[in-house]
Design a protein around this motif. Structure first.
Motif, PDB file in Angstrom:
ATOM      1  N   PRO A 167       0.629  42.638 -11.933  1.00  0.00           N
ATOM      2  CA  PRO A 167       2.035  42.216 -11.907  1.00  0.00           C
ATOM      3  C   PRO A 167       2.974  43.342 -12.317  1.00  0.00           C
ATOM      4  CG  PRO A 167       0.973  41.385 -13.894  1.00  0.00           C
ATOM      5  CD  PRO A 167      -0.104  42.048 -13.083  1.00  0.00           C
ATOM      6  N   ILE A 168       3.165  44.300 -11.421  1.00  0.00           N
ATOM      7  CA  ILE A 168       4.058  45.413 -11.694  1.00  0.00           C
ATOM      8  C   ILE A 168       5.197  45.387 -10.681  1.00  0.00           C
ATOM      9  CG2 ILE A 168       2.245  46.861 -12.677  1.00  0.00           C
ATOM     10  CD1 ILE A 168       2.178  48.363  -9.999  1.00  0.00           C
ATOM     11  N   ARG A 169       6.212  46.202 -10.918  1.00  0.00           N
ATOM     12  CA  ARG A 169       7.391  46.208 -10.042  1.00  0.00           C
ATOM     13  C   ARG A 169       7.052  46.673  -8.633  1.00  0.00           C
ATOM     14  NH1 ARG A 169      13.204  49.214 -11.304  1.00  0.00           N
ATOM     15  NH2 ARG A 169      14.321  48.376  -9.487  1.00  0.00           N
ATOM     16  N   TRP A 170       6.254  47.733  -8.547  1.00  0.00           N
ATOM     17  CA  TRP A 170       6.042  48.366  -7.252  1.00  0.00           C
ATOM     18  C   TRP A 170       4.684  47.976  -6.669  1.00  0.00           C
ATOM     19  CZ3 TRP A 170      10.621  49.907  -5.994  1.00  0.00           C
ATOM     20  CH2 TRP A 170      11.485  50.441  -6.938  1.00  0.00           C
ATOM     21  N   SER A 171       4.578  46.752  -6.200  1.00  0.00           N
ATOM     22  CA  SER A 171       3.350  46.307  -5.559  1.00  0.00           C
ATOM     23  C   SER A 171       3.683  45.145  -4.627  1.00  0.00           C
ATOM     24  CB  SER A 171       2.310  45.891  -6.604  1.00  0.00           C
ATOM     25  OG  SER A 171       1.020  45.864  -6.026  1.00  0.00           O
ATOM     26  N   HIS A 172       2.664  44.550  -4.030  1.00  0.00           N
ATOM     27  CA  HIS A 172       2.881  43.450  -3.099  1.00  0.00           C
ATOM     28  C   HIS A 172       3.590  42.285  -3.797  1.00  0.00           C
ATOM     29  CE1 HIS A 172      -0.034  44.486   0.357  1.00  0.00           C
ATOM     30  NE2 HIS A 172       0.159  45.573  -0.362  1.00  0.00           N
ATOM     31  N   LYS A 173       4.457  41.614  -3.049  1.00  0.00           N
ATOM     32  CA  LYS A 173       5.116  40.397  -3.532  1.00  0.00           C
ATOM     33  C   LYS A 173       5.066  39.357  -2.422  1.00  0.00           C
ATOM     34  CE  LYS A 173       8.262  42.614  -6.827  1.00  0.00           C
ATOM     35  NZ  LYS A 173       9.681  42.838  -7.224  1.00  0.00           N
ATOM     36  N   GLY A 174       4.256  38.327  -2.638  1.00  0.00           N
ATOM     37  CA  GLY A 174       4.100  37.310  -1.605  1.00  0.00           C
ATOM     38  C   GLY A 174       3.540  37.930  -0.334  1.00  0.00           C
ATOM     39  N   GLU A 175       4.227  37.720   0.787  1.00  0.00           N
ATOM     40  CA  GLU A 175       3.782  38.273   2.058  1.00  0.00           C
ATOM     41  C   GLU A 175       4.227  39.715   2.259  1.00  0.00           C
ATOM     42  OE1 GLU A 175       5.001  35.740   5.212  1.00  0.00           O
ATOM     43  OE2 GLU A 175       3.545  34.175   4.744  1.00  0.00           O
ATOM     44  N   LEU A 176       5.039  40.233   1.349  1.00  0.00           N
ATOM     45  CA  LEU A 176       5.559  41.589   1.494  1.00  0.00           C
ATOM     46  C   LEU A 176       4.588  42.612   0.909  1.00  0.00           C
ATOM     47  CD1 LEU A 176       9.288  41.014   0.461  1.00  0.00           C
ATOM     48  CD2 LEU A 176       8.295  40.994   2.766  1.00  0.00           C
ATOM     49  N   CYS A 177       4.454  43.748   1.571  1.00  0.00           N
ATOM     50  CA  CYS A 177       3.634  44.817   1.020  1.00  0.00           C
ATOM     51  C   CYS A 177       4.513  45.714   0.149  1.00  0.00           C
ATOM     52  CB  CYS A 177       2.942  45.603   2.130  1.00  0.00           C
ATOM     53  SG  CYS A 177       4.052  46.507   3.218  1.00  0.00           S
ATOM     54  N   THR A 178       3.911  46.686  -0.495  1.00  0.00           N
ATOM     55  CA  THR A 178       4.650  47.546  -1.424  1.00  0.00           C
ATOM     56  C   THR A 178       5.752  48.315  -0.717  1.00  0.00           C
ATOM     57  OG1 THR A 178       2.590  47.776  -2.676  1.00  0.00           O
ATOM     58  CG2 THR A 178       4.385  49.253  -3.246  1.00  0.00           C
ATOM     59  N   PHE A 179       5.507  48.736   0.504  1.00  0.00           N
ATOM     60  CA  PHE A 179       6.524  49.454   1.268  1.00  0.00           C
ATOM     61  C   PHE A 179       7.758  48.581   1.442  1.00  0.00           C
ATOM     62  CE2 PHE A 179       8.512  51.098   5.152  1.00  0.00           C
ATOM     63  CZ  PHE A 179       8.496  52.467   4.926  1.00  0.00           C
ATOM     64  N   ASP A 180       7.575  47.299   1.787  1.00  0.00           N
ATOM     65  CA  ASP A 180       8.700  46.361   1.896  1.00  0.00           C
ATOM     66  C   ASP A 180       9.505  46.332   0.604  1.00  0.00           C
ATOM     67  OD1 ASP A 180       8.395  44.897   4.519  1.00  0.00           O
ATOM     68  OD2 ASP A 180       6.452  44.384   3.669  1.00  0.00           O
ATOM     69  N   VAL A 181       8.799  46.217  -0.513  1.00  0.00           N
ATOM     70  CA  VAL A 181       9.445  46.108  -1.818  1.00  0.00           C
ATOM     71  C   VAL A 181      10.267  47.355  -2.111  1.00  0.00           C
ATOM     72  CG1 VAL A 181       9.025  45.921  -4.308  1.00  0.00           C
ATOM     73  CG2 VAL A 181       7.709  44.508  -2.711  1.00  0.00           C
ATOM     74  N   MET A 182       9.715  48.515  -1.817  1.00  0.00           N
ATOM     75  CA  MET A 182      10.443  49.757  -2.087  1.00  0.00           C
ATOM     76  C   MET A 182      11.675  49.892  -1.200  1.00  0.00           C
ATOM     77  SD  MET A 182       7.621  52.694  -2.931  1.00  0.00           S
ATOM     78  CE  MET A 182       6.679  52.626  -4.463  1.00  0.00           C
ATOM     79  N   VAL A 183      11.546  49.564   0.063  1.00  0.00           N
ATOM     80  CA  VAL A 183      12.706  49.625   0.961  1.00  0.00           C
ATOM     81  C   VAL A 183      13.845  48.763   0.416  1.00  0.00           C
ATOM     82  CG1 VAL A 183      13.555  48.912   3.237  1.00  0.00           C
ATOM     83  CG2 VAL A 183      11.439  50.222   3.055  1.00  0.00           C
ATOM     84  N   ASP A 184      13.514  47.589  -0.059  1.00  0.00           N
ATOM     85  CA  ASP A 184      14.527  46.680  -0.586  1.00  0.00           C
ATOM     86  C   ASP A 184      15.120  47.186  -1.903  1.00  0.00           C
ATOM     87  OD1 ASP A 184      16.043  44.194  -0.852  1.00  0.00           O
ATOM     88  OD2 ASP A 184      14.574  43.646  -2.375  1.00  0.00           O
ATOM     89  N   GLU A 185      14.266  47.504  -2.869  1.00  0.00           N
ATOM     90  CA  GLU A 185      14.765  47.822  -4.205  1.00  0.00           C
ATOM     91  C   GLU A 185      15.407  49.205  -4.289  1.00  0.00           C
ATOM     92  OE1 GLU A 185      12.937  46.597  -7.665  1.00  0.00           O
ATOM     93  OE2 GLU A 185      11.981  44.830  -6.806  1.00  0.00           O
ATOM     94  N   PHE A 186      15.087  50.076  -3.354  1.00  0.00           N
ATOM     95  CA  PHE A 186      15.755  51.370  -3.316  1.00  0.00           C
ATOM     96  C   PHE A 186      17.030  51.336  -2.469  1.00  0.00           C
ATOM     97  CE2 PHE A 186      11.521  53.499  -4.354  1.00  0.00           C
ATOM     98  CZ  PHE A 186      11.921  53.848  -5.644  1.00  0.00           C
ATOM     99  N   GLY A 187      17.423  50.160  -2.019  1.00  0.00           N
ATOM    100  CA  GLY A 187      18.663  50.041  -1.259  1.00  0.00           C
ATOM    101  C   GLY A 187      18.614  50.695   0.106  1.00  0.00           C
ATOM    102  N   LEU A 188      17.434  50.668   0.738  1.00  0.00           N
ATOM    103  CA  LEU A 188      17.230  51.386   1.995  1.00  0.00           C
ATOM    104  C   LEU A 188      17.021  50.448   3.187  1.00  0.00           C
ATOM    105  CD1 LEU A 188      14.822  54.104   0.580  1.00  0.00           C
ATOM    106  CD2 LEU A 188      17.247  54.397   1.165  1.00  0.00           C
ATOM    107  N   SER A 189      17.590  49.261   3.124  1.00  0.00           N
ATOM    108  CA  SER A 189      17.352  48.259   4.168  1.00  0.00           C
ATOM    109  C   SER A 189      18.180  48.528   5.427  1.00  0.00           C
ATOM    110  CB  SER A 189      17.648  46.860   3.624  1.00  0.00           C
ATOM    111  OG  SER A 189      16.763  46.541   2.575  1.00  0.00           O
ATOM    112  N   THR A 190      17.952  49.688   6.022  1.00  0.00           N
ATOM    113  CA  THR A 190      18.579  50.015   7.295  1.00  0.00           C
ATOM    114  C   THR A 190      17.725  49.447   8.424  1.00  0.00           C
ATOM    115  OG1 THR A 190      17.384  52.104   7.501  1.00  0.00           O
ATOM    116  CG2 THR A 190      19.508  52.143   6.330  1.00  0.00           C
ATOM    117  N   GLU A 191      18.301  49.343   9.596  1.00  0.00           N
ATOM    118  CA  GLU A 191      17.546  48.783  10.721  1.00  0.00           C
ATOM    119  C   GLU A 191      16.274  49.571  11.022  1.00  0.00           C
ATOM    120  OE1 GLU A 191      18.157  47.711  15.478  1.00  0.00           O
ATOM    121  OE2 GLU A 191      19.900  48.052  14.185  1.00  0.00           O
ATOM    122  N   PRO A 192      16.321  50.919  11.062  1.00  0.00           N
ATOM    123  CA  PRO A 192      15.076  51.660  11.350  1.00  0.00           C
ATOM    124  C   PRO A 192      14.003  51.459  10.290  1.00  0.00           C
ATOM    125  CG  PRO A 192      16.991  53.048  11.711  1.00  0.00           C
ATOM    126  CD  PRO A 192      17.489  51.815  11.026  1.00  0.00           C
TER     127      PRO A 192
END
Length: 273
Positions: free
Chosen positions: A174-199
């Motif tokens: 249970p750490i910040r940077w790991s899978h959450k539900g159906e999301l993988c760690t990459f998903d989590v980082m894209v979101d929490e780093f404010g990088l949710s661009t279309e590409p």
């Protein structure tokens, strides 16, 4: 139109996330930074008053200097950089113009503490396949170009993180940077780093499909899985595999950003009459 020695936010946004991105240096004073404590992706804050002390740390041949509005602070620092042989431009309009343009910005609070050399340090399980290559790519291209990655035995990740001030990621805990539900760690980082661009969201779907055996999520997911497993067989050294994987994700990112509508159809052979 940008003037001499300036680069527009639009042009810089095309460079961010690519191997050709110049070094990005944020020299905003504390008051301006505290009003909006976010960073142009990949940029590092530095004190303009000590430019002659940290200039030796600049490894790139080119740089873009970012202040609040693209005025005296960034022009002065850029002039010093050019004095030392570094091709330096000023971000037109500064961080204020970047934010007003709606470009992605990384919350400073999401970035782990840096070591004495100014680098973030991360630790994860050895023998990476997908997420543990995708996440370092994202960090080096959009968060910290000089980030250090330590690959260790799975049972030692958290202990190494504690003893060496390294941030664990992509582990079953249970750490910040790991899978959450159906999301993988990459998903989590894209979101929490404010990088949710279309590409990057498109790339995240591909990574998630390949990493979680849901290959139906994107037609490109099986290809990423095959390439990733192939790299893991080609390289016994995790860091060498990471360097090779950087090019792989560079290519996938540029497809996601620039080439999703492009096709390559070899003409079908003519049937005998």
């Amino acid at each position: 139109m940008s003037s001499l020695l300036e680069i527009s936010p639009e042009k810089l946004a095309r460079l961010v996330g690519t191997p050709k991105c110049p070094e990005l240096i944020d020299v905003r004073i504390d008051e301006d930074f505290d009003a909006d404590p976010r960073l142009v992706p990949g940029s590092v804050r530095r004190d303009y008053r000590h430019v002659q002390e940290w200039i030796a740390d600049i490894a790139s041949e080119s740089a873009v200097v970012i202040c609040h509005r693209g005025k005296k602070l960034s022009y002065g620092v850029a002039a010093w950089l050019r004095h030392y042989g570094i091709a330096a431009d000023v971000l037109e309009g500064g961080f204020e113009a970047w934010a007003e343009g709606g470009y992605p910005a990384v919350p400073a609070s999401a970035i782990p503490e840096r070591d004495a050399s100014g680098r973030t340090v991360w630790v994860t399980r050895a023998r990476p396949k997908i997420d543990r290559i995708a996440c370092p790519w994202l960090i080096r291209r959009f968060v910290d170009p000089r980030a250090v990655f330590l690959f260790v035995s799975p049972s030692e990740v958290e202990v190494v993180g504690d003893r060496f001030a390294a941030t664990p990621f992509d582990i079953d805990a249970p750490i910040r940077w790991s899978h959450k539900g159906e999301l993988c760690t990459f998903d989590v980082m894209v979101d929490e780093f404010g990088l949710s661009t279309e590409p990057l969201l498109r790339l995240a779907t591909i990574v998630r499909g390949a990493d979680t055996a849901r290959l139906d999520l994107a037609p490109q997911a099986p290809g990423l899985l095959a390439a990733s497993l192939g790299l893991s067989r080609m390289y016994a050294d995790d860091l060498a595999q990471l360097e090779a994987g950087m090019l792989l994700y560079d290519a996938f990112y540029r497809w996601c950003r620039d080439a999703t509508d492009e096709t390559h159809n070899w003409p079908s052979p003519k049937k005998d009459m």
